[in-house]
Motif scaffolding. Structure first.
Motif, PDB file in Angstrom:
ATOM      1  N   SER A  48       2.903   6.729  -0.962  1.00  0.00           N
ATOM      2  CA  SER A  48       3.617   6.270   0.241  1.00  0.00           C
ATOM      3  C   SER A  48       2.821   6.575   1.503  1.00  0.00           C
ATOM      4  O   SER A  48       2.769   5.762   2.434  1.00  0.00           O
ATOM      5  CB  SER A  48       4.996   6.941   0.315  1.00  0.00           C
ATOM      6  OG  SER A  48       5.804   6.576  -0.767  1.00  0.00           O
ATOM      7  N   ASP A  84       0.834   3.757   4.184  1.00  0.00           N
ATOM      8  CA  ASP A  84       1.524   3.654   5.469  1.00  0.00           C
ATOM      9  C   ASP A  84       0.636   2.944   6.491  1.00  0.00           C
ATOM     10  O   ASP A  84      -0.586   3.145   6.529  1.00  0.00           O
ATOM     11  CB  ASP A  84       1.876   5.059   5.973  1.00  0.00           C
ATOM     12  CG  ASP A  84       2.728   5.017   7.223  1.00  0.00           C
ATOM     13  OD1 ASP A  84       3.955   4.900   7.086  1.00  0.00           O
ATOM     14  OD2 ASP A  84       2.156   5.093   8.321  1.00  0.00           O
ATOM     15  N   LYS A 109       7.015  12.727   3.891  1.00  0.00           N
ATOM     16  CA  LYS A 109       6.000  11.716   4.188  1.00  0.00           C
ATOM     17  C   LYS A 109       5.594  11.769   5.663  1.00  0.00           C
ATOM     18  O   LYS A 109       4.393  11.787   5.986  1.00  0.00           O
ATOM     19  CB  LYS A 109       6.543  10.327   3.841  1.00  0.00           C
ATOM     20  CG  LYS A 109       5.634   9.185   4.272  1.00  0.00           C
ATOM     21  CD  LYS A 109       6.285   7.831   4.006  1.00  0.00           C
ATOM     22  CE  LYS A 109       5.439   6.701   4.594  1.00  0.00           C
ATOM     23  NZ  LYS A 109       6.070   5.372   4.375  1.00  0.00           N
TER      24      LYS A 109
END
Length: 384
Positions: free
Chosen positions: A224, A228, A187
Motif C-alpha cells: 500500500s 501510494d 500507512k
C-alpha cells in the motif's frame, strides 16, 4: 484428517520455534524442552499416518488410535492459540511500557483488585498465572502425545519416507492491492517517515522496517505504501524485491537490476562485483525507494555487501524492509524507524474474511456472520 492436523501442529510449532514467540514462556518456565519433545513425538507419529489411515477402514483398533490422536491434536491446537494470544498481549504491554517510560511522559500505574481473593494482583501477575496454566497444559498434552506414540508400536505400521524439501513461500509482487482493509494509520505514518528529511541523518539511504509475525499484514502494508501516489511522485526510482529464504546477494542484486533496467545484460552475470557496480551506476544521484519484502536471516557481511551500492543514490533515498525477525531489524541498525505491527481489529478481519470467501458481508445471514466472527476471533488479529 489426522495427518492434516498433525501437519498443522508441526508447522505452528516450527513457527513458534523459529520466531521465538515463546520467549516470555522460556524465561519463566523452560518450556522450550517441552516443545522440542512434542515436535519429535509428532514427527514420529506422522511417519506412520499414511499406513494407519489406510488400515483404519478394516481395523477398529487402528481407527480408535487415530481417534485419540485427532482428539489430542484439536486440544493442542486450542492451547497453541492461547499461547500466541498471551505472547501478543505481552508484546503489546511491552510496547506500551516503553511508550510510558519515554522522556517527558508521565503515567500513573494502577493495580486491579479482585474481591474474591485475599490480596491484590496487578495485571502482570494475572498474566503470569495464565502463562503458567498454558505451560502446564502443554506438558499434559505432551504426555498424551507420548503415550499415543508409544501405543503405535503394537500396530507395526509401515513408515513413509519423506524427502526433505526447502520450504518455498509464495513470492510477492509490487502490483497494487486489489482492495484495502485497515492499516490506514500505519500507512500514513510510514509514508511520512519515508518522505521526511532530518538533519540527524548521517547517511543515505535511511532504513525503515516493518516487524511482525506471519499473517500480520506486513507485505500488504508495504504494498500500500509502495503504490501510494505521494510515494510515486517523490521517488525517481521504486524497486520491489521479494527476498524470502535464503538471503542470496546475487539473486537479490539481479532482481534489483531487473526492476531498474529490464534490458541490462549485467543482470545475467554470476559475479557479485559486476552486479554491484551495475546497481551503483543505475542508482547514482537518483532518489529511490527499495522495498525488501520478507527478509529472514541475512548475516552481517551479506547485508553490508548489499548496502554498498545503495549509497550512490541521492539524499532522501530509503529502504523499507519487512521481516518477522526482530534480529533482522537490529542487524540493519534500524532503531527509531522500526514499526511493530499489532493485530487487526475484529471488524476489519471480518470484512477481509468475507471478501476472501467471495461473499457480500452486508447480505449474508446471521448464522454465517456468527460463524465468520468465531473464525476471526480465533485468528487473534491475524489475517484469516
Amino acid at each position: 484428517m489426522a495427518e492434516a492436523l498433525v501437519n498443522v501442529l508441526l508447522e505452528r510449532l516450527a513457527t513458534i520455534t523459529f520466531n521465538k514467540v515463546g520467549e516470555e514462556f522460556n524465561m519463566v518456565t523452560g518450556v522450550e524442552k517441552e516443545v522440542k519433545c512434542l515436535t519429535r513425538n509428532l514427527e514420529a507419529i506422522r511417519a506412520v499416518l499414511e499406513d494407519a489411515e489406510q488400515r483404519q477402514v478394516t481395523e477398529a483398533t487402528v481407527r480408535h488410535w487415530l481417534s485419540e490422536l485427532t482428539e489430542v491434536s484439536f486440544d493442542m491446537d486450542d492451547v497453541l492459540d492461547e499461547w500466541l494470544t498471551e505472547v501478543l498481549k505481552r508484546q503489546i504491554e511491552r510496547q506500551e511500557q516503553q511508550g510510558e517510560n519515554a522522556p517527558g511522559v508521565v503515567t500513573t500505574k494502577k493495580k486491579v483488585c479482585f474481591p474474591c481473593l485475599s490480596s491484590c494482583f496487578c495485571f502482570g501477575q494475572v498474566d503470569e498465572f495464565a502463562r503458567h496454566d498454558i505451560v502446564v497444559r502443554i506438558r499434559e498434552l505432551n504426555e498424551r502425545i507420548a503415550s499415543i506414540d508409544k501405543a503405535k508400536q503394537r500396530f507395526t505400521f509401515e513408515k513413509t519416507i519423506r524427502v526433505p524439501e526447502l520450504l518455498q513461500r509464495p513470492k510477492t509482487t509490487s502490483l497494487p492491492n486489489i482492495k484495502t482493509f485497515g492499516r490506514d494509520w500505519e500507512k500514513n505514518l510510514i509514508i511520512s517517515k519515508l518522505l521526511s528529511e532530518s538533519s540527524e541523518e548521517k547517511e543515505d539511504p535511511r532504513i525503515i522496517s516493518i516487524v511482525g509475525m506471519g499473517g500480520m499484514g506486513k507485505t500488504y502494508l508495504a504494498n500500500s505504501v509502495f503504490n501510494d501516489e505521494k510515494i510515486k511522485s517523490h521517488f525517481e526510482k521504486r524497486i520491489w524485491v521479494c527476498v524470502s529464504d535464503p538471503f542470496e546477494e546475487i539473486k537479490i542484486a539481479r532482481a534489483i537490476i531487473e526492476e531498474l533496467d529490464k534490458n541490462n545484460i549485467s543482470k545475467n552475470s554470476n559475479e557479485l562485483e559486476t552486479l554491484m557496480r551495475c546497481i551503483y551506476e543505475l542508482l547514482e544521484r537518483e532518489t529511490f525507494l527499495l522495498v525488501l519484502d520478507d527478509v529472514w536471516n541475512p548475516n552481517c557481511s551479506q547485508w553490508e555487501e548489499l548496502l554498498k551500492p545503495l549509497h550512490s543514490g541521492a539524499k532522501g533515498s530509503r529502504v523499507l524492509v519487512t521481516t518477522r525477525n526482530e534480529n533482522v531489524a537490529a542487524l540493519m541498525k534500524v532503531t527509531s524507524q522500526k514499526f511493530h505491527l499489532k493485530g487487526l481489529s475484529e471488524a476489519v478481519c471480518l470484512s477481509l474474511f468475507f471478501y476472501d470467501a467471495g461473499m457480500d458481508q452486508s447480505s449474508v445471514s446471521k448464522e454465517f456472520k456468527d460463524i465468520g466472527l468465531e473464525i476471526v476471533k480465533r485468528c487473534n488479529g491475524f489475517t484469516p
